[in-house]
Design an enzyme around this catalytic site. Sequence first.
Site, PDB file in Angstrom:
ATOM      1  N   ASP A 134      41.769  54.414  39.606  1.00 19.67           N
ATOM      2  CA  ASP A 134      41.026  54.085  40.709  1.00 19.67           C
ATOM      3  C   ASP A 134      41.083  55.145  42.010  1.00 19.67           C
ATOM      4  O   ASP A 134      40.049  55.218  42.423  1.00 19.67           O
ATOM      5  CB  ASP A 134      41.429  52.721  41.308  1.00 19.67           C
ATOM      6  CG  ASP A 134      41.129  51.365  40.521  1.00 19.67           C
ATOM      7  OD1 ASP A 134      40.387  51.562  39.489  1.00 19.67           O
ATOM      8  OD2 ASP A 134      41.666  50.344  40.793  1.00 19.67           O
ATOM      9  N   ASP A 358      44.866  40.348  39.082  1.00 20.26           N
ATOM     10  CA  ASP A 358      44.325  41.659  39.668  1.00 20.26           C
ATOM     11  C   ASP A 358      44.675  41.617  41.214  1.00 20.26           C
ATOM     12  O   ASP A 358      44.526  42.603  41.814  1.00 20.26           O
ATOM     13  CB  ASP A 358      42.552  41.652  39.661  1.00 20.26           C
ATOM     14  CG  ASP A 358      42.328  41.943  38.237  1.00 20.26           C
ATOM     15  OD1 ASP A 358      42.868  42.719  37.511  1.00 20.26           O
ATOM     16  OD2 ASP A 358      41.335  41.197  37.773  1.00 20.26           O
TER      17      ASP A 358
END
Length: 624
Positions: A134, A358
């Site tokens: 990310d 998550d």
Amino acid sequence: MDAARVDNPYAGAGVYVNPEWSAHAAAEPGGSAVAGQPTAVWLDRIAAIQGGPGAMGLRAHLDAAVTQAAGRPFVVQLVIYDLPGRDCAALASNGELGPTELGRYKSEFIDPIAAALADPAYAGLRIVNTIEIDSLPNLVTNAGGTATATPQCDTMKANGNYVNGVGYALAKLGAVPNVYNYIDAGHHGWLGWDSNLDPSVQLLHQAATSSGSTVANVQGFVVNTANYSALKEPNFTIDDSVNGTSVRQSKWVDWNRYVDELSYAQAFRQRAVAAGFDAGVGMLIDTSRNGWGGSARPAGPGARTSVDSYVDGGRIDRRFQSGNWCNQSGAGLGERPAAAPQPGVDAYVWVKPPGESDGASSQIANDEGKGFDRMCDPTYTGNARNGNQMSGALPNSPLAGHWFSAQFQELLRNAYPPLGGSGGGDTTAPTAPTALRSTAVTSSGVSLAWAAATDNVGVTGYDVYRGGVQIGSTTGTSYADSGLTASTAYSYAVRARDAAGNASALSTALVVSTSAGSGGGGGNAGCAATYTVSSDWGAGFNADVTVTNTGSAATTSWKVTWTWAGNQQVTNLWNGGLTQAGRAVTVVNAGYNGALAPGGTAGFGFGASYSGANPAPTLTCTAG
């Protein structure tokens, strides 16, 4: 023995099964079907290197991998994930190191990992590292004056610690001969636009040649890490058009160059080689949660009445928006890990262990540096990065990386390809059939189909129930019910039986309304509506309704009505127009999905709240 570096580390090799994750999976109902799959070990904080009470450290995992390898070629997968100011556009995955703590990242995180990997005891392993998910993609889309920029991403772009940290990790870890580094490259719904892809490739090349690293330390790239983007959209391509309008112009695709991860991964590889990376680089695709099976999976393309109806009706990725990333409702396990499944792809991998959250759906105090991100809140209505859409997140989720049983069960239910046998003794009942649906509806009959149940000794047949009473049995996965009354709603369910005499629980009920009488003249327009709950968390649920033109003439419009038996209230609805008065609900077609050819289908979905019981309503469909 030493493992000489090969072109594709997964080719001809076994892959490490993390015993900690495997134990979690095996303890879940039905989880033994996947408990033997290989998943990555996440090193997401300094303490994870050493491990602690009840948690294996890095060397413990490597020792276990050596035992599992038993002298054969063997891959162990690690996620290197603790950059300073980590994941600057999200809060759920923020890390322990502040934006300026590059020194600690090097000396306390990367250096100890490199020392462990270089131990001669592990020289026979093929150690595959996913490098810092990310963070680098965030510098392209969420920094430097972009519409979705955040102050933290601007800071990380300005101080260079993402680029220099990744470069240092590549150089230090790449110096170990049996290490294979794959840099995270986002996913197609993040970087697939023309304005994002080439800048991303250039930024990754900059990182790969910083802090003493060279491109020789990069064996490839990994996409869709911990995400949900479909591996392959089977019902449309980027080159399709509807009435002269390109698929790229649909609201879902929104001018992206790619519609799925396979096409994006193969294109990214070509761009990377052109930018100066080695011609032998390969791609990894994380398929742990992108199966999108279950009853909501479209069986074919959407209606060609508009480009949006064509794409929305046919896409298997059922998220509200491709920017949604947290504990997604309706997601399923994807392709099982496999070596060299497609040209340019080294492997399908499960980088994100299914069942590990998550992020938390509400604020939870912790000592892991993990914050609360509204994208993990199922009530959140979105932001600019996801097109101001609902988050689509499951409720009651724990901190990122912690076990989330409800998510794991969701992934099992919606797995695609469907799961095979789960092993075990002959007293184990089969799983309940899933994806019960109507394949044809007339004024006097209904044809049903469902996804096959799984069982350790083999399913021998299915019992079909109407209104709670068994009406027949079949050895296949379809059944035709005839002699019904026109314009009447019927509730169906199915259970599986196995060779040992065990029976499964009943499937989720399906309510089907037969069509009106045939009428006369030049054909009639009739419709039927079927109702399926895709997820239910006790205080709310998501449901999908499929409308089928059961008549012999095309429809120009349709209307579905029902009255709740309980206290359910629709909170949001998509692909239709809603009117709700007390318990009475009316849904009419949207502007793009009212016209249906005979046999054609359209669908809408909604989220709703409730307390107490949640009985399925009886739907009535009227066509114009």
